[in-house]
Design an enzyme around this catalytic site. Structure first.
Site, mmCIF file in Angstrom:
data_model
loop_
_atom_site.group_PDB
_atom_site.id
_atom_site.type_symbol
_atom_site.label_atom_id
_atom_site.label_comp_id
_atom_site.label_asym_id
_atom_site.label_seq_id
_atom_site.Cartn_x
_atom_site.Cartn_y
_atom_site.Cartn_z
ATOM 1 N N ASP A 10 3.869 -31.055 -47.293
ATOM 2 C CA ASP A 10 4.809 -30.378 -47.789
ATOM 3 C C ASP A 10 4.555 -28.729 -46.909
ATOM 4 O O ASP A 10 2.902 -28.560 -46.171
ATOM 5 C CB ASP A 10 4.414 -30.218 -49.341
ATOM 6 C CG ASP A 10 4.558 -28.784 -49.882
ATOM 7 O OD1 ASP A 10 5.650 -29.109 -50.381
ATOM 8 O OD2 ASP A 10 3.814 -27.604 -50.631
ATOM 9 N N ASP A 12 5.962 -25.301 -48.191
ATOM 10 C CA ASP A 12 5.042 -23.683 -49.148
ATOM 11 C C ASP A 12 4.455 -24.836 -49.243
ATOM 12 O O ASP A 12 3.844 -24.938 -50.235
ATOM 13 C CB ASP A 12 6.096 -23.401 -49.556
ATOM 14 C CG ASP A 12 7.029 -22.709 -49.035
ATOM 15 O OD1 ASP A 12 7.926 -21.482 -48.892
ATOM 16 O OD2 ASP A 12 8.127 -24.248 -49.029
ATOM 17 N N LYS A 164 10.515 -36.518 -53.690
ATOM 18 C CA LYS A 164 10.207 -36.389 -52.622
ATOM 19 C C LYS A 164 8.938 -37.770 -51.776
ATOM 20 O O LYS A 164 9.768 -38.343 -50.655
ATOM 21 C CB LYS A 164 8.842 -35.377 -52.510
ATOM 22 C CG LYS A 164 9.842 -33.903 -52.089
ATOM 23 C CD LYS A 164 7.909 -33.583 -51.908
ATOM 24 C CE LYS A 164 8.188 -32.329 -51.583
ATOM 25 N NZ LYS A 164 7.187 -30.810 -51.998
ATOM 26 N N ASP A 187 0.942 -29.598 -52.933
ATOM 27 C CA ASP A 187 0.061 -28.384 -53.669
ATOM 28 C C ASP A 187 1.038 -28.174 -55.107
ATOM 29 O O ASP A 187 0.499 -27.291 -56.009
ATOM 30 C CB ASP A 187 0.292 -26.931 -52.828
ATOM 31 C CG ASP A 187 1.773 -26.081 -53.063
ATOM 32 O OD1 ASP A 187 2.753 -26.745 -53.418
ATOM 33 O OD2 ASP A 187 2.009 -25.052 -53.846
ATOM 34 N N ASP A 191 4.604 -32.198 -56.017
ATOM 35 C CA ASP A 191 4.601 -33.527 -55.238
ATOM 36 C C ASP A 191 4.133 -34.563 -55.676
ATOM 37 O O ASP A 191 2.767 -35.546 -54.701
ATOM 38 C CB ASP A 191 3.643 -32.473 -54.426
ATOM 39 C CG ASP A 191 3.990 -31.589 -53.309
ATOM 40 O OD1 ASP A 191 5.052 -31.601 -52.765
ATOM 41 O OD2 ASP A 191 3.734 -30.770 -53.512
#
Ligand SMILES: O=C(O)COP(=O)(O)O
Length: 247
Positions: A10, A12, A164, A187, A191
């Site tokens: 990931d 950000d 995702k 994070d 996710d």
């Protein structure tokens, strides 16, 4: 367990030096480059738009691998854009923009998006309260098949088929890598989905509680420190995934 062939990362809050800010950790990038020099695919899996994701991948030196944008809706590989599912959240996004402008404003990337739309919180707005308002609005307007989530950076409004995991599965298929050969790190609550497309899901040390609960491993350190910890561990283990879960 097999050897590592792909690391899904990931952006950000994971490749940045902390959550909520945009500064990338150059040391972490260099460690990922080292991993890629062993033939490992570094696959960016992010809520960002495709141009941002593909551009970043190119300038970081990872453009030999596929990358996943818009929380899984779009995959970019060798100049091609692949949409992983149909479904349209543009009406939902327009409603949010029209009715909730007191608490949210659209991401500058929205004009470049295909199906996942992002909204930033106005200062002082609580993310959970904002999510609730978006949910109520969409319910009131009778919109179905839309899912919403908060990345720690923005509220995302997307068709329910977008995830995702779906994006990462498509990316892995393009390069012939199995989920059992894949590790993922992230994070945020968005996710958690990556668990369905990887053998080992790692949460950064400062991840959302929901991700920490779902992950196989909670890494020490915050954001990019956790990434560096993971890459070091993978290299120490000679990319063997066996034993990783006992961390
Ligand atoms: O686009 C966002 O809101 C966050 O992006 P990320 O998925 O890389 O954390």
């Amino acid at each position: 367990m097999p050897r590592l062939r792909a690391l899904a990362v990931d952006i950000d809050g994971t490749l940045t030096i902390n959550r909520g800010i945009f500064t990338l950790d150059l040391e972490a990038i260099n460690m990922l480059r080292e991993l890629s020099s062993h033939g490992i695919h570094i696959i960016l899996v992010t809520g960002n738009s495709l141009p941002v994701t593909a551009g970043l991948a190119r300038y970081l030196g990872f453009d030999y691998s596929p990358h996943v944008a818009e929380n899984g809706c779009m995959v970019f590989y060798r100049g091609s854009r692949i949409r992983t599912c149909t479904g349209d959240a543009s009406t939902a996004a327009r409603l949010v923009e029209e009715h909730l402008s007191d608490i949210l404003y659209p991401s500058w990337q929205n004009p470049y998006r295909h199906c996942d739309y992002a909204f930033n919180l106005r200062s002082g707005v609580d993310p959970q309260a904002a999510l609730e308002k978006v949910r109520n609005l969409l319910h009131r307007e009778g919109l179905e098949g839309i899912s919403i989530g908060y990345s720690g950076y923005a509220i995302h409004v997307k068709p329910s088929c977008v995830s995702k995991a779906r994006g990462l599965l498509k990316a892995l298929e393009l390069v012939g890598v199995k989920t059992t050969e894949t590790v993922a790190i992230g994070d945020s609550a968005l996710d958690v989905e990556l668990k369905h497309a990887s053998a080992v899901l790692v949460a950064v040390g400062n991840a959302d509680e929901e991700l920490k609960q779902a992950a196989h491993i909670v890494a020490p350190g915050r954001s990019s420190e956790s990434v560096k910890w993971l890459v070091k561990l993978l290299l120490e283990k000679n990319l063997e995934l066996d034993g990783l879960l006992s961390q």
